[in-house]
Design a protein around this motif. Structure first.
Motif, PDB file in Angstrom:
ATOM      1  N   LEU A 132      13.901 -21.284 -13.497  1.00 30.91           N
ATOM      2  CA  LEU A 132      14.031 -22.074 -14.802  1.00 30.91           C
ATOM      3  C   LEU A 132      15.386 -21.402 -15.201  1.00 30.91           C
ATOM      4  O   LEU A 132      16.039 -22.283 -15.889  1.00 30.91           O
ATOM      5  N   LEU A 133      15.537 -20.163 -15.337  1.00 27.42           N
ATOM      6  CA  LEU A 133      16.592 -19.378 -15.779  1.00 27.42           C
ATOM      7  C   LEU A 133      18.075 -20.087 -15.171  1.00 27.42           C
ATOM      8  O   LEU A 133      18.888 -20.186 -16.084  1.00 27.42           O
ATOM      9  N   HIS A 134      18.118 -20.061 -13.884  1.00 21.21           N
ATOM     10  CA  HIS A 134      19.398 -20.608 -13.174  1.00 21.21           C
ATOM     11  C   HIS A 134      19.461 -22.143 -13.407  1.00 21.21           C
ATOM     12  O   HIS A 134      20.563 -22.753 -13.274  1.00 21.21           O
ATOM     13  N   ALA A 135      18.243 -23.127 -13.627  1.00 26.34           N
ATOM     14  CA  ALA A 135      18.426 -24.392 -13.954  1.00 26.34           C
ATOM     15  C   ALA A 135      18.656 -24.693 -15.476  1.00 26.34           C
ATOM     16  O   ALA A 135      18.986 -25.652 -15.904  1.00 26.34           O
ATOM     17  N   GLY A 136      18.989 -23.649 -16.251  1.00 22.79           N
ATOM     18  CA  GLY A 136      19.240 -23.694 -17.719  1.00 22.79           C
ATOM     19  C   GLY A 136      18.328 -24.236 -18.478  1.00 22.79           C
ATOM     20  O   GLY A 136      18.397 -24.676 -19.563  1.00 22.79           O
ATOM     21  N   ARG A 137      17.185 -23.858 -18.198  1.00 17.97           N
ATOM     22  CA  ARG A 137      15.975 -24.297 -18.967  1.00 17.97           C
ATOM     23  C   ARG A 137      14.847 -23.201 -19.653  1.00 17.97           C
ATOM     24  O   ARG A 137      14.340 -23.331 -20.223  1.00 17.97           O
ATOM     25  N   LEU A 138      15.493 -21.949 -19.386  1.00 18.29           N
ATOM     26  CA  LEU A 138      14.950 -20.630 -19.817  1.00 18.29           C
ATOM     27  C   LEU A 138      15.824 -19.874 -20.853  1.00 18.29           C
ATOM     28  O   LEU A 138      16.813 -19.694 -20.254  1.00 18.29           O
ATOM     29  N   THR A 139      15.489 -19.896 -22.194  1.00 18.92           N
ATOM     30  CA  THR A 139      16.302 -18.797 -23.026  1.00 18.92           C
ATOM     31  C   THR A 139      15.723 -17.642 -23.148  1.00 18.92           C
ATOM     32  O   THR A 139      14.465 -17.673 -23.602  1.00 18.92           O
ATOM     33  N   LEU A 140      16.254 -16.672 -22.907  1.00 20.41           N
ATOM     34  CA  LEU A 140      16.121 -15.336 -23.012  1.00 20.41           C
ATOM     35  C   LEU A 140      16.624 -14.869 -24.328  1.00 20.41           C
ATOM     36  O   LEU A 140      17.776 -14.486 -24.311  1.00 20.41           O
ATOM     37  N   HIS A 141      15.808 -14.704 -25.354  1.00 20.51           N
ATOM     38  CA  HIS A 141      16.194 -14.115 -26.587  1.00 20.51           C
ATOM     39  C   HIS A 141      16.071 -12.730 -27.091  1.00 20.51           C
ATOM     40  O   HIS A 141      15.408 -12.203 -26.268  1.00 20.51           O
ATOM     41  N   GLY A 142      16.502 -12.354 -28.218  1.00 21.45           N
ATOM     42  CA  GLY A 142      16.503 -11.091 -28.510  1.00 21.45           C
ATOM     43  C   GLY A 142      15.063 -10.798 -29.150  1.00 21.45           C
ATOM     44  O   GLY A 142      14.258 -11.810 -29.086  1.00 21.45           O
ATOM     45  N   ARG A 143      14.897  -9.703 -29.877  1.00 20.83           N
ATOM     46  CA  ARG A 143      13.536  -9.273 -30.291  1.00 20.83           C
ATOM     47  C   ARG A 143      12.768 -10.454 -31.556  1.00 20.83           C
ATOM     48  O   ARG A 143      11.660 -10.412 -31.528  1.00 20.83           O
ATOM     49  N   GLU A 144      13.778 -10.906 -32.486  1.00 19.34           N
ATOM     50  CA  GLU A 144      13.409 -12.004 -33.227  1.00 19.34           C
ATOM     51  C   GLU A 144      14.273 -13.124 -33.130  1.00 19.34           C
ATOM     52  O   GLU A 144      15.466 -13.168 -32.735  1.00 19.34           O
ATOM     53  N   ALA A 145      13.591 -14.405 -33.060  1.00 21.22           N
ATOM     54  CA  ALA A 145      14.165 -15.613 -32.804  1.00 21.22           C
ATOM     55  C   ALA A 145      13.747 -16.738 -33.494  1.00 21.22           C
ATOM     56  O   ALA A 145      12.413 -16.542 -33.748  1.00 21.22           O
ATOM     57  N   GLN A 146      14.340 -17.586 -34.342  1.00 21.39           N
ATOM     58  CA  GLN A 146      13.674 -18.898 -35.107  1.00 21.39           C
ATOM     59  C   GLN A 146      13.800 -20.113 -33.827  1.00 21.39           C
ATOM     60  O   GLN A 146      14.914 -20.100 -33.262  1.00 21.39           O
ATOM     61  N   ILE A 147      12.568 -20.426 -33.815  1.00 19.59           N
ATOM     62  CA  ILE A 147      12.527 -21.513 -32.535  1.00 19.59           C
ATOM     63  C   ILE A 147      12.409 -22.963 -33.229  1.00 19.59           C
ATOM     64  O   ILE A 147      13.059 -23.874 -32.660  1.00 19.59           O
ATOM     65  N   ALA A 148      11.942 -23.155 -34.586  1.00 21.08           N
ATOM     66  CA  ALA A 148      12.014 -24.289 -35.282  1.00 21.08           C
ATOM     67  C   ALA A 148      11.869 -23.897 -36.761  1.00 21.08           C
ATOM     68  O   ALA A 148      11.385 -22.933 -37.044  1.00 21.08           O
ATOM     69  N   ASP A 149      11.918 -24.862 -37.534  1.00 22.64           N
ATOM     70  CA  ASP A 149      11.515 -24.667 -38.921  1.00 22.64           C
ATOM     71  C   ASP A 149      10.013 -24.225 -39.136  1.00 22.64           C
ATOM     72  O   ASP A 149       9.329 -25.007 -38.720  1.00 22.64           O
ATOM     73  N   GLY A 150      10.031 -23.190 -39.560  1.00 26.60           N
ATOM     74  CA  GLY A 150       8.557 -22.830 -39.959  1.00 26.60           C
ATOM     75  C   GLY A 150       7.846 -21.984 -38.349  1.00 26.60           C
ATOM     76  O   GLY A 150       6.755 -21.766 -38.602  1.00 26.60           O
ATOM     77  N   VAL A 151       8.648 -21.831 -37.529  1.00 29.44           N
ATOM     78  CA  VAL A 151       8.420 -21.208 -36.358  1.00 29.44           C
ATOM     79  C   VAL A 151       9.274 -20.254 -35.672  1.00 29.44           C
ATOM     80  O   VAL A 151      10.169 -20.464 -35.543  1.00 29.44           O
ATOM     81  N   SER A 152       8.695 -18.914 -36.031  1.00 31.00           N
ATOM     82  CA  SER A 152       9.462 -17.782 -35.473  1.00 31.00           C
ATOM     83  C   SER A 152       8.757 -16.879 -34.487  1.00 31.00           C
ATOM     84  O   SER A 152       7.722 -16.739 -34.365  1.00 31.00           O
ATOM     85  N   VAL A 153       9.567 -16.173 -33.460  1.00 32.51           N
ATOM     86  CA  VAL A 153       8.926 -15.211 -32.788  1.00 32.51           C
ATOM     87  C   VAL A 153       9.440 -13.655 -32.869  1.00 32.51           C
ATOM     88  O   VAL A 153      10.488 -13.725 -33.241  1.00 32.51           O
ATOM     89  N   HIS A 154       8.791 -12.752 -32.447  1.00 40.21           N
ATOM     90  CA  HIS A 154       8.891 -11.429 -33.018  1.00 40.21           C
ATOM     91  C   HIS A 154       8.437 -10.420 -31.960  1.00 40.21           C
ATOM     92  O   HIS A 154       7.227 -10.506 -31.420  1.00 40.21           O
ATOM     93  N   TRP A 155       9.197  -9.575 -31.343  1.00 38.94           N
ATOM     94  CA  TRP A 155       8.838  -8.490 -30.405  1.00 38.94           C
ATOM     95  C   TRP A 155       8.042  -7.501 -31.165  1.00 38.94           C
ATOM     96  O   TRP A 155       7.977  -7.095 -32.305  1.00 38.94           O
ATOM     97  N   VAL A 156       6.953  -7.261 -30.319  1.00 43.14           N
ATOM     98  CA  VAL A 156       5.859  -6.048 -30.427  1.00 43.14           C
ATOM     99  C   VAL A 156       5.807  -5.213 -29.373  1.00 43.14           C
ATOM    100  O   VAL A 156       5.500  -4.028 -29.491  1.00 43.14           O
ATOM    101  N   GLY A 157       5.947  -5.661 -28.235  1.00 36.83           N
ATOM    102  CA  GLY A 157       5.959  -4.713 -27.047  1.00 36.83           C
ATOM    103  C   GLY A 157       4.520  -4.385 -26.868  1.00 36.83           C
ATOM    104  O   GLY A 157       3.540  -5.040 -27.282  1.00 36.83           O
ATOM    105  N   GLY A 158       4.118  -3.106 -26.588  1.00 32.51           N
ATOM    106  CA  GLY A 158       2.789  -2.631 -26.328  1.00 32.51           C
ATOM    107  C   GLY A 158       1.817  -2.900 -25.017  1.00 32.51           C
ATOM    108  O   GLY A 158       1.888  -2.362 -24.083  1.00 32.51           O
ATOM    109  N   HIS A 159       1.507  -4.252 -25.031  1.00 31.56           N
ATOM    110  CA  HIS A 159       0.661  -4.698 -24.015  1.00 31.56           C
ATOM    111  C   HIS A 159       1.502  -4.761 -22.809  1.00 31.56           C
ATOM    112  O   HIS A 159       1.045  -4.479 -21.543  1.00 31.56           O
TER     113      HIS A 159
END
Length: 263
Positions: A132-159
């Motif tokens: 998927l990465l080589h097909a241009g369909r996987l975005t590998l983002h940094g520890r925080e990213a805004q995906i859409a209005d009202g939707v964000s992702v945040h790194w925690v690690g751990g697991h």
């Protein structure tokens, strides 16, 4: 679901390791007026059986019951790459996938030489991520990213090295889909780590970030807790509605079996 799970499999230094504690498996969909964003893709049935889990509902069928066609979904968040979150990647042919860059580095790097760290990954699914990465369909983002209005992702690690959580604005306020940063509410309530862990200090610190990103503890959603089925109403069989306030009277009657794939 895994009804034969024991507490000693879930918690480090558990006082009652042979006591049962059901492990459920969830995936999610965020539905607004104009789009649907899927979070994780559930577990392949054959792999579920091999790992001793009972498969109750595929996320594709669950989405269809909610009026969402998996083949038309354009945005899909992968909170990490364990096998119970990547089982239906190919059911979303139009989707762009989003995942922590640290998770990809982890699953393709030297830590995978160690059986302890690779045991929840499946090589064919990791290879699919590379495709998927080589097909241009996987975005590998940094520890925080805004995906859409009202939707964000945040790194925690751990697991795992690239575990992330998803913050979502809902009608009842800011909710956090904790994914496997919390398998059970109990980890959060007692401040204890889950047994499948890459970094215990990051895992515990993640609890604080979850609290900081939500409006209250009632806005936190763990990834494997059967208590969810007692707290939230069923939208359909094996499908829970999570954008409403939890019913704590129902939580006093904890169910010992619920959905293995919940949207």
């Amino acid at each position: 679901m895994n009804a034969s799970r024991k507490r000693g499999q879930n918690f480090i230094l558990e006082a009652d390791p042979e006591a049962p504690l059901v492990l459920d498996f969830y995936s999610w969909v965020l539905i607004s007026d104009d789009r649907a964003i899927v979070v994780d893709t559930g577990m392949d049935p054959a792999k579920a059986a091999r790992h001793g889990h009972t498969h109750l509902l595929s996320p594709v069928d669950g989405l269809a019951q909610l009026g969402v066609d998996a083949a038309r979904v354009d945005t899909l968040i992968l909170t990490h790459a364990h096998y119970d979150h990547l089982g239906y990647l190919d059911a979303f042919p139009r989707a762009r996938f989003y995942m922590q860059a640290e998770e990809m580095a982890y699953v393709t790097g030297p830590w995978m030489e160690k059986p302890w760290f690779r045991r929840a990954y499946e090589p064919d699914e990791i290879a699919r991520l590379v495709t998927l990465l080589h097909a241009g369909r996987l975005t590998l983002h940094g520890r925080e990213a805004q995906i859409a209005d009202g939707v964000s992702v945040h790194w925690v690690g751990g697991h795992c090295a690239g575990q992330e959580i998803v913050r979502v604005r809902t009608a009842r306020g800011w909710v956090v889909l904790a994914s496997d940063a919390l398998h059970y509410y109990e980890e959060y309530e007692r401040g204890v780590p889950f047994a499948v862990v890459f970094n215990a200090s990051d895992m515990i610190a993640g609890h604080d970030l979850i609290r900081a990103l939500t409006d209250s503890d009632d806005h936190v959603l763990p990834a494997h807790d059967p208590r969810l089925a007692a707290l939230y109403p069923a939208e359909a069989e094996n499908i829970l509605r999570l954008d409403v306030a939890p019913d704590h009277t129902g939580a006093r009657k904890i169910l010992h079996s619920s959905a293995a794939q919940v949207v």
